[in-house]
Design an enzyme around this catalytic site. Structure first.
Site, PDB file in Angstrom:
ATOM      1  N   ASP A  68       0.864  -1.178   0.000  1.00  8.52           N
ATOM      2  CA  ASP A  68       0.000   0.000   0.000  1.00  8.52           C
ATOM      3  C   ASP A  68       0.904   1.231   0.000  1.00  8.52           C
ATOM      4  O   ASP A  68       2.118   1.141   0.133  1.00  8.52           O
ATOM      5  CB  ASP A  68      -0.975  -0.028   1.196  1.00  8.52           C
TER       6      ASP A  68
HETATM    7  C1  BGC Z   1      -5.026   3.276   0.098  1.00 10.83           C
HETATM    8  C2  BGC Z   1      -5.229   2.265  -0.992  1.00 10.83           C
HETATM    9  C3  BGC Z   1      -5.120   2.946  -2.330  1.00 10.83           C
HETATM   10  C4  BGC Z   1      -3.779   3.600  -2.442  1.00 10.83           C
HETATM   11  C5  BGC Z   1      -3.516   4.263  -3.786  1.00 10.83           C
HETATM   12  C6  BGC Z   1      -3.777   4.117  -0.109  1.00 10.83           C
HETATM   13  O1  BGC Z   1      -3.739   5.187   0.765  1.00 10.83           O
HETATM   14  O2  BGC Z   1      -4.976   2.616   1.349  1.00 10.83           O
HETATM   15  O3  BGC Z   1      -6.464   1.646  -0.821  1.00 10.83           O
HETATM   16  O4  BGC Z   1      -5.339   2.039  -3.362  1.00 10.83           O
HETATM   17  O5  BGC Z   1      -3.674   4.592  -1.427  1.00 10.83           O
HETATM   18  O6  BGC Z   1      -4.220   5.411  -3.937  1.00 10.83           O
END
Ligand code: BGC
Length: 752
Positions: free
Chosen positions: A286
């Site tokens: 993530d």
């Molecule tokens: C989130 C994810 C997301 C990623 C990309 C993160 O902060 O937890 O779910 O896909 O950002 O934007």
């Protein structure tokens, strides 16, 4: 020169392989060819180029020369949020034509519940219990996003969530693993289609692996402590279902699970995902979750974070740059075996090949006609209809008559296009959204609608417009009030400790109720809210969530009875925050609360009722249970019958009931089947959903509904962590919600 020759040979091998591929009839042969293509490519890649494939960069602002240079050097394998289709094309051209090996970039984006056509938030969609409609919505999202040059969506979010304080509950499919798994399969099929290389499909990403929804206190990113049996029985099944459906990628979560951050969790990423489930795509971290392990107190610094993530099985690092900065050094010092890097790159390349990026790397030109096609807007409307849950309808105040003399439309969310789109809609546009006010005006004519927003936003406390709202209600035949949460109150990092209707919204209802006019309350929100103080003051409540682009027309059809509500809650609604976590499939305790005490706080401090598992100051049951939802018509269930009172593990148990529409309207009932394993090697939930069917009946019509239960349905991860059944007594129930009074049950036994 030598380098170029090798590259040319590799490319030639790739071309030959492509040609062969066309003639290949068997999947196995195609696999062999794919492996060969990857081998030839890997054999010519430098360590830096390999590490480049493992790095994903976020394009914050415009394209810079430094970014282009990095792509040229093969230092970047993927971008997220990479501007628009024209930007993506430009970036891809540099990767294809100016980098040494011409490996395509893969462009990812959060296409969470639609692209330009915005569907209801995922939590809402899950209340439709309609897998084929959810699949269609995902396919439309894929089609729109892919035509804008996106290859990969960071969806579906498969986190089981039992805590409505957690803002991200909006992004998932609610509290149940079975429903969550069925919807996971639907979403993967919708996004990826039958063939990942179809340019109209997106590679999907199961996130957040794993346990993220169990964040303590409902506070985002918080610690999770989940025993392994609970992890396997409750939190992992939707991910396993997605892997079985061939999902291309998995995202490691932010949370610390039982003391090890998910992003360095070998048990999750290697033992379960790769070894047990045989996952063949790639794992992306993530957003900065690799370097956040420093804050977790799990990594001493960036280098240590890179080491721990890569060793655990993270293939691609999102946004933070620890792989770029340290992997080379870690390999050269012998700390990391280059084989580990090769495996990660192979995982990534295999998806790039399967997605067809080597053969068709360029995003399509933007084509406005692709967006918001009328037939796709119809799907969005239908899904918004089926996502809406009717919680209350005293004296059948709904549906409203189409020839109603005048209707007061009140509330800050009646005409708030941005709010109805919901969280995570970077590509949705306010001007595309049709609000309830606009749709109601269209339906019954502007002249018969008296509109007063009453509050500037959902959070305002300024009551200066209340007198106008009250006057509007007095002058109208009925009153529809649109309250709830603005979109920024749910989603990532938007947890709430209080789940009330914000601002002065409750006071607004109190004032309006004094007029004695029938009030229909429509709640638009990103999570279950608590509104028991005012629910007695209104005659009907429609829980509409954030319904997306077509929320207005959908709600108008429901309000005027063009169609009956059919949604059922995919999550329990608490009476107060103090009950959380609250979920239907809890265990029984040694002193379960007594049904006869339901509806009252249990006794006094001096005289608690029977010393049972209760609250002194509040009923123990939810305000609205999992599976609950009314219709304009009424459904009757006949007693449940079984094909046999006793089965063995090889048998199929047939469970039957008859469903009748006893009311005046056409309606769809979501018939639910639950079981309870009465005694287990670990204590078992008081109920577990094992199936559901959407049944449409005309007034007066009846239909037999049949469910089949097999050993798999009765299996669970047992005390010794093996998956299987245990002989003994079971209960099975069929009915309209998870609440005891909505179910008809019968027992059976499972023997050797
Ligand atoms: C989130 C994810 C997301 C990623 C990309 C993160 O902060 O937890 O779910 O896909 O950002 O934007």
């Amino acid at each position: 020169m030598k380098d170029k020759m090798i590259v040319i040979m590799a490319v030639l091998a790739a071309i030959i392989a492509t040609a062969c591929n066309e003639k290949t009839s068997s999947l196995q042969e195609a696999e062999i060819i794919l492996e060969k293509r990857m081998d030839s490519l890997l054999s010519v890649m430098t360590l830096e180029e390999k590490i480049g494939q493992m790095s994903q960069v976020n394009l914050e602002s415009g394209i810079t020369e430094a970014l282009l240079e990095s792509i040229r050097k093969g230092e970047i394998g993927s971008l997220l949020n990479a501007g628009d289709a024209i930007n993506r094309k430009q970036l891809q051209q540099v990767a294809m034509k100016e980098s040494r090996l011409g490996i395509p970039l893969i462009f990812g984006r959060d296409v969470i519940h639609g692209y330009r056509t915005v569907f209801p938030i995922p939590l809402a969609q899950s209340c439709s219990w309609n897998t084929s409609l959810v699949e269609k919505a995902a396919a439309i999202a894929a089609y729109e996003a892919a035509s804008d040059g996106i290859h990969w969506t960071f969806s579906p979010m498969l986190d089981i969530a039992r805590d409505p304080r957690w803002g991200r509950i909006a992004e998932g499919n609610g509290e149940d693993s079975y429903l969550g798994s069925q919807l996971a399969i639907a979403m993967v099929k919708g996004y990826q289609g039958d063939d990942l290389s179809d340019p109209a499909s997106l590679a999907a990403c199961a996130k957040h692996f794993a346990g993220y929804g169990a964040a303590e206190g409902g506070r985002d990113y918080n610690t999770t402590l989940i025993p392994e049996t609970e992890l396997r029985n409750v939190y992992l099944p939707p991910f396993h279902a997605a892997v079985k459906a061939n999902i291309a990628t998995v995202m490691s979560a932010f949370n610390d699970l039982n003391g090890t951050p998910a992003t360095a969790n070998e048990f999750l990423l290697k033992k379960i995902l790769r070894t047990e489930w045989g996952f063949r795509g790639f794992v992306v971290s993530d957003w900065t979750s690799v370097t956040e392990m420093i804050n977790h107190g799990y990594a001493a610094g960036e280098k240590d974070a890179a080491l721990k993530a890569v060793q655990a099985g993270v293939d691609m690092e999102m946004v933070s740059r620890s792989f770029t900065h340290y992997l080379k050094e870690l390999v050269q010092s012998g700390t990391v075996d280059e084989k580990l890097i090769d495996d990660a790159v192979r995982n990534i390349l295999s998806i790039k090949f399967r997605k067809g990026l080597f053969d068709n790397p360029y995003p399509q030109a933007p084509d406005e006609i692709t967006f918001l096609r009328p037939e796709n807007l119809e799907v969005a409307k239908e899904l918004a209809i089926q996502s809406t849950v009717l919680l209350k309808n005293d004296n059948s105040v709904l549906p409203l008559r189409e020839n109603i003399q005048s209707l007061a439309v009140i509330g800050p969310l009646a005409d708030a296009p941005l709010e109805q789109l919901g969280m995570w809609t970077p590509d949705g546009r306010v001007e595309d959204a049709i609000t309830p006010l606009a749709a109601i005006r269209k339906k019954i004519g502007k002249d018969r609608v008296i509109y007063v927003p009453a509050l500037e936003t959902g959070r305002s406390t300024d009551k200066s417009q209340f007198a106008r709202a009250v006057a509007a209600a007095r002058n109208a035949s009925a009153c529809v009030v649109f309250l709830g949460e603005e979109q920024i109150l749910s989603g990532e990092a938007h947890s709430r400790a209080f789940l009330n209707l914000p601002g002065a919204q409750e006071e607004l209802i109190t004032e309006l109720a004094r007029t004695g006019k029938p009030i229909v309350l429509v709640i638009m929100a990103g999570r279950p809210l608590i509104f028991s103080r005012i629910s007695g003051k209104v005659q009907a409540i429609l829980y509409a969530w954030h319904g997306g682009t077509m929320a207005g027309p959908a709600l108008t059809d429901l309000l005027f009875g063009i169609v009956s509500p059919s949604g059922k809650l995919s999550v329990s609604f608490p009476r107060a925050e103090g009950q959380i976590p609250l979920y239907y499939n809890h265990r029984n305790t040694g002193r379960p609360p007594q049904p006869e005490n339901q509806g009252i706080p249990a006794g006094t401090p001096l005289d608690p009722v029977n010393f049972t598992s209760n609250y002194l100051d509040l009923d123990y049951t939810p305000e609205y249970p999992f599976g609950y939802g009314l219709s304009y018509t009424t459904f009757d269930y006949s007693p449940v019958t079984l094909s046999s009172p006793e089965i063995t593990a090889g048998d199929t148990l047939i469970v039957r009931t008859s469903l009748s529409n006893k009311g005046k309207y056409n309606g769809t009932e979501i018939v639910q089947i639950y079981i309870r394993d009465m005694v287990g090697s670990i204590t078992r939930p008081v109920k577990e959903l094992k199936g559901f069917q959407r049944i449409n009946l005309k007034p007066g019509e009846s239909r037999e509904v049949t469910f089949k239960l097999t050993a798999t349905d009765l299996s669970f991860y047992r005390k010794d962590l093996t998956f299987g059944t245990e002989t003994g007594e079971f209960m099975v129930w069929v009915g309209k919600s998870s609440a005891d009074h909505d179910l008809k049950g019968i027992s059976f036994s499972l023997s050797e």
